[in-house]
Design a protein around this motif. Structure first.
Motif, PDB file in Angstrom:
ATOM      1  N   GLY A 122     -32.073  -3.654 -18.701  1.00 11.51           N
ATOM      2  CA  GLY A 122     -32.276  -5.004 -18.193  1.00 11.51           C
ATOM      3  C   GLY A 122     -33.669  -5.072 -17.608  1.00 11.51           C
ATOM      4  N   GLY A 155     -31.168 -13.066 -12.847  1.00 16.98           N
ATOM      5  CA  GLY A 155     -31.046 -13.010 -14.303  1.00 16.98           C
ATOM      6  C   GLY A 155     -31.745 -14.193 -14.945  1.00 16.98           C
ATOM      7  N   LEU A 178     -31.192  -9.484 -18.540  1.00 10.61           N
ATOM      8  CA  LEU A 178     -30.160  -9.042 -17.599  1.00 10.61           C
ATOM      9  C   LEU A 178     -30.862  -8.405 -16.404  1.00 10.61           C
ATOM     10  N   ARG A 179     -30.069  -8.092 -15.377  1.00  8.08           N
ATOM     11  CA  ARG A 179     -30.653  -7.516 -14.178  1.00  8.08           C
ATOM     12  C   ARG A 179     -31.230  -6.128 -14.487  1.00  8.08           C
ATOM     13  N   ASP A 182     -24.776  -6.331 -14.186  1.00 11.38           N
ATOM     14  CA  ASP A 182     -24.648  -6.373 -15.647  1.00 11.38           C
ATOM     15  C   ASP A 182     -24.385  -4.988 -16.242  1.00 11.38           C
ATOM     16  N   VAL A 193     -21.888  -4.473 -19.368  1.00 10.41           N
ATOM     17  CA  VAL A 193     -22.392  -5.032 -20.626  1.00 10.41           C
ATOM     18  C   VAL A 193     -23.566  -4.187 -21.136  1.00 10.41           C
ATOM     19  N   GLN A 194     -24.399  -3.743 -20.218  1.00 14.56           N
ATOM     20  CA  GLN A 194     -25.571  -2.963 -20.616  1.00 14.56           C
ATOM     21  C   GLN A 194     -25.159  -1.634 -21.246  1.00 14.56           C
TER      22      GLN A 194
END
Ligand SMILES: [Zn+2]
Ligand SMILES: [Zn+2]
Length: 258
Positions: A7, A13, A34-35, A54, A57-58
């Motif tokens: 991210g 974000g 993303l972060r 995040d 998801v990452q």
């Protein structure tokens, strides 16, 4: 070493909720951030830097199936809130994860996630949290003989001291507004520097683009990649003004370093 930028966005974000600006509406995937977080693969070793909101998801996107160590830079929301999503990394390996943070972040992490360190917690004994002050070694949880040295770099985020990290010839410094003179000695001969560059305008807790370029020039890494950008950074537009060895990162960017 293979470094993946998981991210590259600032704390809210990008796109930001409710914002119609050019960057938040951009269709360039490099403007969707993303972060800020990072993954380092060094031989068999898998190291995560920060576990923000995040994180899950990452890790799915980057298909990271193992984690040997976690390095936290500091305890702000956008860097720690995904801690609980480390749980799947215990399902097929119960060895503790070596976790390192700035000494000032340790009491805050314990306070944010009290249940993680409680007796009879499902986490019990799985996160081995230590203060990162001197250089330390990270080894494998999965039986590999590989091990690698990590050097903490202490920087200021506004008034708050926090950590950057150097691994081999790669250094990662997010959320920084000042790098103390003494830390520059730890940043020599870098292949790759990944550095905070929030936005064009000054900010009390982050490098602006100009400040980041100045610091990166002083450090002189072969390649510098900027992270933690706000929506004031439209990737294609702001990239045009950077020196040759510097560029803005984007989510999923893969980099290498010795
Ligand atoms: Zn941040
Ligand atoms: Zn921060």
């Amino acid at each position: 070493m293979r470094i993946t930028l998981l991210g590259t966005g600032t704390s809210v974000g990008i796109p930001m909720i409710g914002c119609d600006c050019e960057t938040c509406q951009s269709t360039d995937p490099r403007d969707q951030r993303l972060r800020t977080a990072c993954h380092v693969q060094a031989g068999d070793l898998s190291i995560v830097i920060d576990t923000g909101p995040d994180f899950r998801v990452q890790m799915l996107r980057a298909r990271i199936r193992q984690v040997d160590a976690v390095l936290w830079t500091h305890h702000h929301y956008d860097h720690v809130m995904g801690l609980d999503d480390l749980r799947p990394y215990f399902f097929d390996c119960c060895a503790p994860i070596a976790c390192f943070a700035h000494r000032g972040s340790i009491p805050v992490l314990r306070q944010i996630f009290p249940y993680v360190w409680e007796e009879r917690s499902i986490y019990m004994g799985t996160l081995d949290l230590r203060a990162a002050e001197m250089p330390f070694n990270v080894g494998s949880r999965y039986g590999s003989p590989d091990s690698i040295q990590v050097t903490p770099i202490e920087v200021l985020h506004g008034q708050m001291p926090m950590n950057g990290y150097r691994i081999g010839n790669f250094a990662y410094i997010t959320d920084v507004s000042h790098i103390p003179e003494a830390e520059y000695a730890k940043l020599q001969d870098l292949d790759l520097l990944v550095l905070d560059a929030l936005r064009p305008r000054k900010h009390p807790h982050h490098f602006s683009i100009t400040e980041a370029v100045d610091a990166a020039s002083a450090i002189g890494a072969k390649q510098t990649v900027f992270i933690h950008m706000s929506h004031q950074v439209l990737h294609a537009r702001e990239s045009a003004q950077l020196p040759k060895t510097m560029q803005f990162g984007y989510d999923g960017m893969i980099l290498s370093s010795s």
